[in-house]
Design an enzyme around this catalytic site. Structure first.
Site, short mmCIF file in Angstrom:
data_model
loop_
_atom_site.label_atom_id
_atom_site.label_comp_id
_atom_site.label_asym_id
_atom_site.label_seq_id
_atom_site.Cartn_x
_atom_site.Cartn_y
_atom_site.Cartn_z
N HIS A 295 1.82 3.60 -2.30
CA HIS A 295 1.52 2.57 -1.04
C HIS A 295 1.52 1.28 -1.40
CE1 HIS A 295 -1.12 1.34 2.37
NE2 HIS A 295 -0.07 1.92 3.26
N HIS B 37 9.82 3.68 6.65
CA HIS B 37 9.67 2.79 7.56
C HIS B 37 9.62 1.19 6.94
CE1 HIS B 37 6.15 3.77 5.15
NE2 HIS B 37 5.05 3.08 6.06
N HIS C 52 8.05 7.86 10.58
CA HIS C 52 6.49 7.54 10.24
C HIS C 52 5.66 7.21 11.06
CE1 HIS C 52 3.86 6.34 6.70
NE2 HIS C 52 3.23 5.46 7.69
N GLU D 37 2.03 9.43 2.00
CA GLU D 37 2.24 7.95 1.92
C GLU D 37 1.51 7.33 0.64
OE1 GLU D 37 1.20 5.46 5.26
OE2 GLU D 37 2.59 3.99 4.65
N ASP E 117 1.29 7.17 12.07
CA ASP E 117 -0.08 7.20 11.37
C ASP E 117 -1.29 7.75 12.25
OD1 ASP E 117 -0.43 6.29 8.45
OD2 ASP E 117 0.80 4.52 9.23
N HIS F 86 7.53 0.65 0.70
CA HIS F 86 6.28 0.26 0.04
C HIS F 86 6.54 0.08 -1.52
CE1 HIS F 86 2.92 0.21 2.77
NE2 HIS F 86 3.61 1.13 3.17
N ASP G 244 6.33 3.27 12.56
CA ASP G 244 5.07 2.93 12.10
C ASP G 244 3.98 2.82 13.08
OD1 ASP G 244 3.15 2.65 10.09
OD2 ASP G 244 4.09 0.58 9.32
ZN LIG Z 1 3.28 2.11 5.47
#
Ligand SMILES: [Zn+2]
Ligand SMILES: *[C@@H]1O[C@H](CO)[C@@H](O)[C@H](O)[C@H]1NC(C)=O
Ligand SMILES: *[C@@H]1O[C@H](CO)[C@@H](O)[C@H](O)[C@H]1NC(C)=O
Ligand SMILES: *[C@@H]1O[C@H](CO)[C@@H](O)[C@H](O)[C@H]1NC(C)=O
Length: 418
Positions: A170, A237, A40, A143, A42, A216, A306
């Protein structure tokens, strides 16, 4: 005497540093043999926030305000990355699908802009091919289940666009699954886990060959999916609850179920999930690797940094260039070469291959084309074309959704923090 003592200290320090160097060199050797696959990252969300996805105005070699750039990727030996296609929860029942498609698009364009460095990847074999060519295999994970607007068709089309995992939620419930916040009691339980539609989605993902990501989600969803899925699952993650009791982390009994499922938990580096405090260091992260190994074996662990999704990362793991230091620390703790290679990427490759195999055994199963029941998706931004005409009394829009959306909007403002 004094002189001897100084000499002793100098020799000790030298011995210590040279052992550290040896571990680092050993780590780099292993990372040249087995790909590091991270679950993961971003960066696409940072591209949205900082450049509104305008890649012409970004140089991914020199960009240095993010955890991720191409130089750091090379230094960190990052062989494969699941890039997150993320749209915040406050886009649920609004433009979540468009926002998500745009994030998928920016990942595609990033690979096109830097063809020497990234290779779009959609299979376990693609990852190995990119590794052989010294390029970072670029996979796409969506996600948050809100990104598919409760639509199997939308999920299938996202698969066609290269998406290979869906994080079921999420930090907001969807009409078919509860998120981790219901376990903190800051949000009410809505579905007791997955609804029937949620369970059908899992089966459809098994049929398509899409990985199910349980980061999540609520604990009940974790357990139900582990009981439902025909294929191994991932936590892309998440860290361990036993070490840091945060509800985003994975409890020990679930770790054992993941082992039985032949899935993996990819360790999150976010300080708040690592130590449950604002500060953390590399050694604290290594503790989570040790713990998963202890409870569920080294075949159940992976990396899920992450990076660029959080505002605090541990000392010593400041950006994606630092993975080799973490590998060196695991070597220092006595992890064998095989255990390290499994954690680096062989575990994820095994999961991915199993997911592809389950897909191949289900080629004669037809797609699930039964839409979600209308009463489960009553909201002002959804029309009901295709559903049988409703008696007018049944057309009152539900009030639950807007209240939920505004709660979640508060949590997911601007910066992501997980
Ligand atoms: Zn996340
Ligand atoms: C990038 O930023 C880091 C600190 O975050 C700094 O140490 C480094 O020198 C910078 N690199 C470049 C090329 O500017
Ligand atoms: C990849 O990098 C390694 C080590 O730097 C080198 O030996 C190898 O030839 C490279 N392979 C390709 C296909 O560029
Ligand atoms: C890392 O932090 C822990 C506390 O969380 C501390 O005990 C340890 O000494 C630190 N290690 C290093 C190498 O700084």
């Amino acid at each position: 005497m004094q002189c001897l003592r100084v000499l002793y200290v100098v020799l000790w320090a030298f011995g210590f540093t040279s052992t550290a160097n040896e571990h680092k060199e050993h780590a780099l050797r292993l990372m040249a043999e087995a790909p590091l696959i991270d679950g993961h990252n971003d960066l696409p969300w940072q591209l949205r926030l900082r450049f509104n996805n305008n890649l012409k105005s970004v140089d991914l070699y020199t960009l240095n305000s993010t955890h991720t750039n191409i130089h750091k990727i090379k230094e960190g030996r990052l062989a494969a990355q699941f890039w997150a296609a993320y749209a915040p929860c406050d886009s649920q029942y609004k433009d979540a699908v468009r926002q998500t498609l745009e994030q998928i698009d920016v990942i595609h364009r990033m690979c096109q802009k830097y063809p020497e460095d990234f290779m779009l990847a959609a299979s376990s074999q693609d990852i190995m091919e990119a590794f052989a060519q010294n390029k970072t295999a670029s996979l796409i994970g969506v996600e948050g289940g809100h990104s598919i607007d409760s639509s199997m068709g939308t999920l299938r089309i996202m698969y066609q666009l290269g998406v290979r995992y869906l994080t079921l939620t999420h930090s907001c419930n969807t009409p078919w699954a509860d998120n981790w916040l219901v376990d903190t009691e800051s949000e009410p339980v809505e579905h007791n886990g997955l609804t029937n539609f949620g369970k059908r989605l899992i089966r459809e993902m098994n049929r398509m060959g899409m990985l199910v990501d349980l980061s999540h989600v609520s604990e009940q969803v974790m357990r139900q999916v582990l009981d439902t899925s025909k294929a191994p699952v991932i936590f892309s993650h998440s860290s361990t609850y036993a070490i840091c009791p945060h509800k985003r982390n994975v409890p020990d009994d679930v770790l054992k179920k993941v082992e039985d499922n032949r899935g993996i938990v990819m360790v999150n580096f976010y300080n708040n999930f690592v130590t449950c405090r604002q500060s953390a260091n590399l050694s604290d992260v290594a503790d989570h690797f040790d713990h998963i190994k202890k409870i569920a074996g080294s075949s159940t662990v992976g990396f899920g940094g992450d990076y660029d999704g959080v505002n605090r990362v541990p000392t010593g793991l400041d950006d994606v260039s630092k993975y080799p230091d973490l590998v060196a620390e695991l070597l220092r703790r006595g992890w064998t070469d095989d255990e390290i290679k499994d954690a680096l990427g062989r575990n994820l490759i095994r999961v991915f291959k199993d997911v592809e195999m389950v897909r191949d055994t289900l080629t004669n199963t037809s797609p699930d084309d039964e839409p979600i029941p209308l009463e489960q998706v009553k909201n002002p931004c959804r029309t009901d074309y295709g559903y049988p005409p409703q008696p007018s009394s049944a057309r009152v829009p539900s009030l639950g959704a807007p209240a939920l959306v505004s709660t979640v909007a508060l949590i997911s403002l601007c910066v992501k923090f997980m």
